[in-house]
Design a protein around this motif. Structure first.
Motif, PDB file in Angstrom:
ATOM      1  N   GLN A  65       0.697   3.999  -2.957  1.00  0.00           N
ATOM      2  CA  GLN A  65       0.368   5.396  -2.661  1.00  0.00           C
ATOM      3  C   GLN A  65       1.461   6.335  -3.145  1.00  0.00           C
ATOM      4  O   GLN A  65       1.173   7.420  -3.678  1.00  0.00           O
ATOM      5  CB  GLN A  65       0.148   5.569  -1.157  1.00  0.00           C
ATOM      6  CG  GLN A  65      -1.067   4.862  -0.599  1.00  0.00           C
ATOM      7  CD  GLN A  65      -2.366   5.470  -1.091  1.00  0.00           C
ATOM      8  OE1 GLN A  65      -2.435   6.664  -1.361  1.00  0.00           O
ATOM      9  NE2 GLN A  65      -3.394   4.649  -1.224  1.00  0.00           N
ATOM     10  N   ARG A 109      -3.067  14.386   0.158  1.00  0.00           N
ATOM     11  CA  ARG A 109      -3.379  12.980  -0.082  1.00  0.00           C
ATOM     12  C   ARG A 109      -3.355  12.182   1.232  1.00  0.00           C
ATOM     13  O   ARG A 109      -4.096  11.215   1.394  1.00  0.00           O
ATOM     14  CB  ARG A 109      -2.369  12.372  -1.066  1.00  0.00           C
ATOM     15  CG  ARG A 109      -2.523  12.819  -2.500  1.00  0.00           C
ATOM     16  CD  ARG A 109      -3.779  12.242  -3.144  1.00  0.00           C
ATOM     17  NE  ARG A 109      -3.757  10.795  -3.211  1.00  0.00           N
ATOM     18  CZ  ARG A 109      -3.390  10.090  -4.259  1.00  0.00           C
ATOM     19  NH1 ARG A 109      -2.989  10.702  -5.360  1.00  0.00           N
ATOM     20  NH2 ARG A 109      -3.429   8.766  -4.237  1.00  0.00           N
ATOM     21  N   ALA A 138      -1.323   4.478   3.970  1.00  0.00           N
ATOM     22  CA  ALA A 138      -1.955   5.483   3.119  1.00  0.00           C
ATOM     23  C   ALA A 138      -1.622   6.900   3.575  1.00  0.00           C
ATOM     24  O   ALA A 138      -1.700   7.847   2.789  1.00  0.00           O
ATOM     25  CB  ALA A 138      -3.473   5.284   3.100  1.00  0.00           C
ATOM     26  N   THR A 163       0.831  -1.212   0.000  1.00  0.00           N
ATOM     27  CA  THR A 163       0.000   0.000   0.000  1.00  0.00           C
ATOM     28  C   THR A 163       0.859   1.252   0.000  1.00  0.00           C
ATOM     29  O   THR A 163       0.577   2.222  -0.712  1.00  0.00           O
ATOM     30  CB  THR A 163      -0.935   0.012   1.220  1.00  0.00           C
ATOM     31  OG1 THR A 163      -1.739  -1.164   1.205  1.00  0.00           O
ATOM     32  CG2 THR A 163      -1.827   1.241   1.217  1.00  0.00           C
ATOM     33  N   PRO A 167       1.436   8.935   0.487  1.00  0.00           N
ATOM     34  CA  PRO A 167       1.318  10.224  -0.203  1.00  0.00           C
ATOM     35  C   PRO A 167       2.298  11.273   0.312  1.00  0.00           C
ATOM     36  O   PRO A 167       2.894  12.010  -0.475  1.00  0.00           O
ATOM     37  CB  PRO A 167      -0.128  10.643   0.088  1.00  0.00           C
ATOM     38  CG  PRO A 167      -0.841   9.368   0.369  1.00  0.00           C
ATOM     39  CD  PRO A 167       0.163   8.496   1.068  1.00  0.00           C
ATOM     40  N   SER A 178      -6.271   9.778   5.359  1.00  0.00           N
ATOM     41  CA  SER A 178      -5.782   8.594   6.050  1.00  0.00           C
ATOM     42  C   SER A 178      -5.355   8.886   7.475  1.00  0.00           C
ATOM     43  O   SER A 178      -5.403   8.008   8.334  1.00  0.00           O
ATOM     44  CB  SER A 178      -4.610   7.981   5.274  1.00  0.00           C
ATOM     45  OG  SER A 178      -5.067   7.487   4.043  1.00  0.00           O
TER      46      SER A 178
END
Length: 412
Positions: A31, A268, A161, A27, A165, A272
């Motif tokens: 991302q 971004r 997450a 992940t 980003p 999260s």
């Protein structure tokens, strides 16, 4: 051996720890890649629609293979599917890195097309890996720990997450595109090696349907005849299809909030951050009543956050609103995941997960395309406001139609 108890129960199982560590690394890599690809494509094209096409390039192949992928996850070794898909995603990450090196730069003379081609291939891999991951996880923990495992899985996913980003934006802004893609490759490789270490689990007994098409139809029938599952999936479908503004964040970062790639990484990451805080809270304070109403309220809250985010021109306020949207979304993810794992038979989990992926996973990418088209037609801010309003309309409609979901007290 007795079943572990307490808020950290699932983490006491070694295979589950390896599994969520795999998902964490993968992940994080995805991302980072998403941030860098979006910024790279927008720099090449300077077109909002081109950002939406990134989502479409991934969603089309992912949707196309999902039902068959769900069927395979119910009849094949799920770990084998996961390892093959991760190897494919690693090759995609290597390709994107290669495009930035001297021998491969000539490929980008075709504009963003080669990048879309790589995303298309990764969409196929993600279409196959999603039902395999979903159906493999409950084989690693006892049934009574499903909810705890799902919450921890969501917590680690949200942590990645957040980091992905932010890390992608910082690496791109300070060290350049090559360092960003190199980090993507390293993390994807680590995820693959961790997945190889998970113990093989037996394939569940096949369901009684004969033939591929009958088995796929049985999975579809199960979802569409189960009002609670259908209602929960539909809620998230419309929320991510209309309500998300992720695809347009490069435009908000560059032209409205004027914070550059570093700010894009933080934007971004903000949803999260909120989701991680909510997941940690739910781990220690599980939802025990009014589950259906809480789900409806949280999806509505997500829509309101998107409307307010579109109207904001202050970077800190925008971050806060995105963080709140993540908190609301996290509740929806945990409730829906627990519903699907608890109410779906073991030998049908792959197919049901595939339907869920078509509704939810791919609707993220289609939602990106919808956002790009809406931004082109309505301009950026009105398009996000429209999406938030459509989310609220969807919540009201499902609340009326899915009475079983609205009255749901607790997920057992």
């Amino acid at each position: 051996m007795s079943t572990p108890t307490g808020p950290y129960a699932a983490l006491q199982i070694p295979d589950f720890r390896l599994f969520i560590s795999t998902r964490f690394c993968v992940t994080l890599a995805i991302q980072i890649q998403a941030v860098v690809v979006a910024w790279q494509v927008y720099e090449i094209t300077n077109d909002a629609l081109s950002l939406g096409l990134i989502g479409l390039a991934e969603a089309v192949p992912s949707i196309s293979v999902s039902l068959y992928a769900g069927h395979l996850a119910d009849i094949m070794n799920r770990k084998k599917i996961i390892v093959i898909c991760l190897a494919t995603l690693l090759l995609c990450s290597l390709s994107l890195l290669f495009f930035t090196l001297e021998p491969g730069k000539f490929i980008l003379s075709y504009g963003a097309l080669p990048i879309y081609a790589v995303i298309f291939v990764s969409g196929i891999a993600r279409g196959f890996i999603t039902p395999a991951l979903f159906s493999f996880m409950p084989q690693l923990v006892p049934r009574e720990l499903y909810s705890n495992a799902i919450t921890w899985n969501s917590t680690l996913w949200e942590t990645a997450a957040i980091g992905g980003p932010a890390l992608g934006g910082l690496l791109y802004g300070w060290l350049g595109i090559q360092a960003s893609y190199a980090a993507d490759v390293l993390l994807m490789l680590t995820g693959l090696l961790l997945a190889i270490g998970v113990t093989n689990k037996p394939v569940p007994p096949e369901s009684e349907e004969q033939g591929i098409f009958e088995k796929i139809k049985a999975g579809l029938r199960f979802v569409f005849h189960h009002q609670i599952i259908l209602g929960a999936i539909s809620l998230d479908l419309f929320a991510v299809l209309f309500g998300g503004a992720v695809a347009l964040l490069p435009i908000f970062a560059k032209e409205i909030l004027m914070v550059g790639p570093q700010g894009l990484g933080l934007l971004r990451a903000a949803p999260s951050i909120g989701a991680l805080l909510m997941a940690f809270y739910i781990t220690h304070h599980p939802i025990k009543k009014n589950t259906g109403k809480i789900l409806l309220y949280c999806v509505a809250g997500f829509g309101v956050c998107m409307i307010l985010f579109a109207l904001s021109t202050n970077f800190l306020i925008s971050l806060f609103l995105l963080m709140m949207s993540g908190m609301f979304d996290c509740v929806s993810v945990i409730i829906r995941g627990t519903l699907l794992q608890t109410l779906t038979p073991e030998n049908m989990k792959g197919r049901v997960s595939a339907v869920n992926h078509i509704f939810i996973g791919s609707s993220n990418e289609i939602g990106m395309f919808e956002s790009g088209v809406a931004a082109r037609l309505l301009r950026v801010v009105p398009s996000v406001i429209f999406g938030g309003c459509m989310t609220l309309v969807s919540v009201g409609t499902i609340a009326v139609l899915a009475k079983s979901l609205r009255r749901l007290q607790r997920v057992h």
